[in-house]
Design a protein around this motif. Sequence first.
Motif, PDB file in Angstrom:
ATOM      1  N   GLU A  92       0.822  -1.205   0.000  1.00  0.00           N
ATOM      2  CA  GLU A  92       0.000   0.000   0.000  1.00  0.00           C
ATOM      3  C   GLU A  92       0.863   1.265   0.000  1.00  0.00           C
TER       4      GLU A  92
ATOM      5  N   ARG B 295      -5.587  -7.735  -5.870  1.00  0.00           N
ATOM      6  CA  ARG B 295      -6.789  -7.163  -5.218  1.00  0.00           C
ATOM      7  C   ARG B 295      -6.398  -6.044  -4.262  1.00  0.00           C
ATOM      8  N   THR B 296      -5.328  -6.231  -3.506  1.00  0.00           N
ATOM      9  CA  THR B 296      -4.868  -5.193  -2.583  1.00  0.00           C
ATOM     10  C   THR B 296      -4.621  -3.884  -3.324  1.00  0.00           C
TER      11      THR B 296
ATOM     12  N   GLN C 113      -7.900  -2.257  -4.901  1.00  0.00           N
ATOM     13  CA  GLN C 113      -8.707  -1.536  -3.924  1.00  0.00           C
ATOM     14  C   GLN C 113      -8.174  -0.134  -3.659  1.00  0.00           C
TER      15      GLN C 113
END
Length: 424
Positions: free
Chosen positions: A38, A71-72, A75
């Motif tokens: 992230e 997916r991380t 998002q």
Amino acid sequence: MNHFEYRDGILHAEDVAISAIAEAVGTPFYVYSTATLERHYRVFADAFSQEGLDALVCYAVKANSNLSVIRTLAQLGAGADVVSEGELRRALAAGVPPEKIVFSGVGKTVSELEFALNAGILEINVESLPELEMLSDTAQRLGREAHVAIRVNPDVDAKTHEKIATGKKENKFGIDIEYAGQIYARAANLPGIKPVSIAVHIGSQLTSLDPYRAAFAKLAETVETLQKQGIGIERLDLGGGLGIPYDASDSEPPLPSDYAKVVRESVGHLNLPIMLEPGRLIVGNSGLLVTEVILEKVGETRRFVIVDAAMNDLIRPSLYDGHHEIMPVREPAENAQKSAADVVGPVCESGDTFAKNRQLPPLDHGDLVAFGSAGAYGAVMASTYNTRLLVPEVLVKGDQFAVIRPRQTYEELLALDHMAEWLD
């Protein structure tokens, strides 16, 4: 920056002890940090927004194609850069909207083009005239319109490893940039084709911004020429390739903020949206490969540390002479005596070597060690050579961890083969 550090003498991934994961899943295994994924995505994306650029970040799925990793990033708003139907299916399954997916690659098949057109992805990056004509035929047959970019080859030396350089004339990628006008004119007249973009990608693990400046200057000049010819370019695909630090002794690669400034200075005057396709930069330092020491073998001239991971699990050192930091999971004492060691695996190849003459503390049977910067081009390039099982992948978030790909079983591996009927 990554989120792997020693706490109370044990290496942790965020708030989870690596030793606890090893006890739960066995070794070897890959482990990834959500916080690192992230952070790296946000730092990269924010660098371009701070320069006032309209940028879509399409994560290069080839770097690490685990669904949970994709997916991380999805998002957080990431799109996807894919190079096969399989990667396209992974991106869609992970929740990436088709309108944020770009399909790159020099050898797409008709069936892959059909799948991409039916999925309604953002664009297909075309790398040759035969591919362009094949795409036109396919789009016509399906009653679709293909939005395309022509990938140009700017003949710029990226000053990277020869096996990951893609921007020189002798590389297989793209169309010579001096022929761009002819190719775009052809594309504009082909049924089922709508040229909307121009793409460039000069290589991977770049540690200098100078090759980007040279490539983007040529790209900007080409766009201006195309516009004078009446060919509308709606956006720019600038590729990826920014490097990461593998060796603590190396100089730091450029920061995303510095890269974003180069992009603004080079192509900002065109006032076009851009696409960027980072892979290694996002996931490389988010992952470790954790392995267990089988034994030490000491000869007259060499100390070998033999571990249960092998070149089939992490091929970068063998294939690219790639460097990975090697960290004991249990923190060595400050006064631990280090000596030179070759860290090797059990595969029956001399190339099954992770490091040579690396200064390491004493290591015994059962000790855990971790290879750093293994989040990119690690698990995704693994094989079952020597009939070794594909190893698990684990994702950590805070104090939680999840197995996001289980260890293959021998039954699953052997079931991939079918005995010829005359041998039954």
